[in-house]
Design an enzyme around this catalytic site. Structure first.
Site, PDB file in Angstrom:
ATOM      1  CB  CYS A 156       4.834   2.461   7.595  1.00  0.00           C
ATOM      2  SG  CYS A 156       4.465   3.888   6.564  1.00  0.00           S
ATOM      3  CG  LEU A 157       6.539   1.017   1.714  1.00  0.00           C
ATOM      4  CD1 LEU A 157       5.801   1.274   0.414  1.00  0.00           C
ATOM      5  CD2 LEU A 157       7.743   0.131   1.477  1.00  0.00           C
TER       6      LEU A 157
ATOM      7  CG  HIS B 160      -0.912   1.832   7.288  1.00  0.00           C
ATOM      8  ND1 HIS B 160      -0.021   1.370   8.245  1.00  0.00           N
ATOM      9  CD2 HIS B 160      -0.165   2.566   6.419  1.00  0.00           C
ATOM     10  CE1 HIS B 160       1.193   1.833   7.956  1.00  0.00           C
ATOM     11  NE2 HIS B 160       1.137   2.543   6.852  1.00  0.00           N
ATOM     12  CD  GLU B 161      -1.342   2.774   2.541  1.00  0.00           C
ATOM     13  OE1 GLU B 161      -0.810   3.898   2.471  1.00  0.00           O
ATOM     14  OE2 GLU B 161      -0.686   1.756   2.826  1.00  0.00           O
TER      15      GLU B 161
ATOM     16  CG  HIS C  47       0.271   7.116   5.108  1.00  0.00           C
ATOM     17  ND1 HIS C  47       1.406   7.542   5.747  1.00  0.00           N
ATOM     18  CD2 HIS C  47       0.418   5.776   4.935  1.00  0.00           C
ATOM     19  CE1 HIS C  47       2.213   6.498   5.967  1.00  0.00           C
ATOM     20  NE2 HIS C  47       1.634   5.414   5.481  1.00  0.00           N
TER      21      HIS C  47
ATOM     22  CD  GLN D  42       3.291   6.111   2.519  1.00  0.00           C
ATOM     23  OE1 GLN D  42       2.327   5.582   1.966  1.00  0.00           O
ATOM     24  NE2 GLN D  42       4.221   5.423   3.149  1.00  0.00           N
TER      25      GLN D  42
ATOM     26  N   GLY E  35       0.832  -1.191   0.000  1.00  0.00           N
ATOM     27  CA  GLY E  35       0.000   0.000   0.000  1.00  0.00           C
ATOM     28  C   GLY E  35       0.867   1.240   0.000  1.00  0.00           C
TER      29      GLY E  35
HETATM   30 NI    NI Z   1       2.492   3.472   5.538  1.00  0.00          NI
END
Ligand code: NI
Length: 179
Positions: free
Chosen positions: A93-94, A135-136, A139, A51, A46
């Site tokens: 998370c990225l 989660h997204e 963000h 991000q 995701g």
């Molecule tokens: Ni994330």
């Protein structure tokens, strides 16, 4: 189409609230495609527009990592309509290097948003998909999963991260699924 670099905590952009997309244009469609490619290249399941530094309410999710593209979800202006139950998931998370933690989320969610043709779409998810959707969308509201853990755990992590950044070594990725 391009693979873009992913902002990492503590980049201040990750704390900002993204704005709704007013009109879905060719630029929006290209941006969505870039987010998709960046997610697959990371690799992650995701990714949200902020991000990559774009403060627009766009998320992409593909939890079916064995068949990439088959169950790809792309949502513009997503909103949680319904949330039920409770589950605890070990999240990474990225944008958060070298750290995972258990986070409490709703077990099932119903999300509505727009597709690239500006049509309303509904996505229902449970388990990992419910976690990824929440989660997204977090963000888009300037929230990371580390904002949903205890202060003590968060402080331990930020101290470790500062030490890591001072050492000048590249930040290692977290193990496991990155959302
Ligand atoms: Ni994330």
């Amino acid at each position: 189409m391009a693979i873009l670099s992913i902002l990492k905590f503590p980049d201040p952009t990750l704390k900002k609230v993204s704005l709704p997309v007013e009109n879905i244009t060719g630029d929006t469609v290209r941006l969505v495609q870039d987010i998709v490619e960046t997610m697959y290249a990371a690799p992650g399941v995701g990714l949200a527009a902020p991000q990559i530094g774009m403060l627009q309410r766009i998320i992409v999710i593909d939890i079916d990592y064995e068949n990439p593209g088959k169950n790809l979800i792309k949502l513009v202006n997503p909103e949680i309509r319904r949330a039920e139950g409770e589950l605890i998931w070990e999240e990474g998370c990225l944008s958060v290097a070298d750290f995972t933690a258990e986070v409490k989320r709703a077990e099932r969610v119903e999300v509505v948003g727009l597709n690239e043709k500006e049509q309303e779409v509904k996505v229902e998810g449970e388990g990992l998909l419910a976690v990824a959707l929440q989660h997204e969308i977090d963000h888009l509201d300037g929230k990371l999963f580390i904002d949903r853990i205890s202060r003590l755990k968060r402080e331990l992590y930020t101290r470790r991260l500062k030490k890591m950044l001072r050492s000048g070594k590249p930040r290692p990725e977290s193990p496991g699924l990155m959302i």
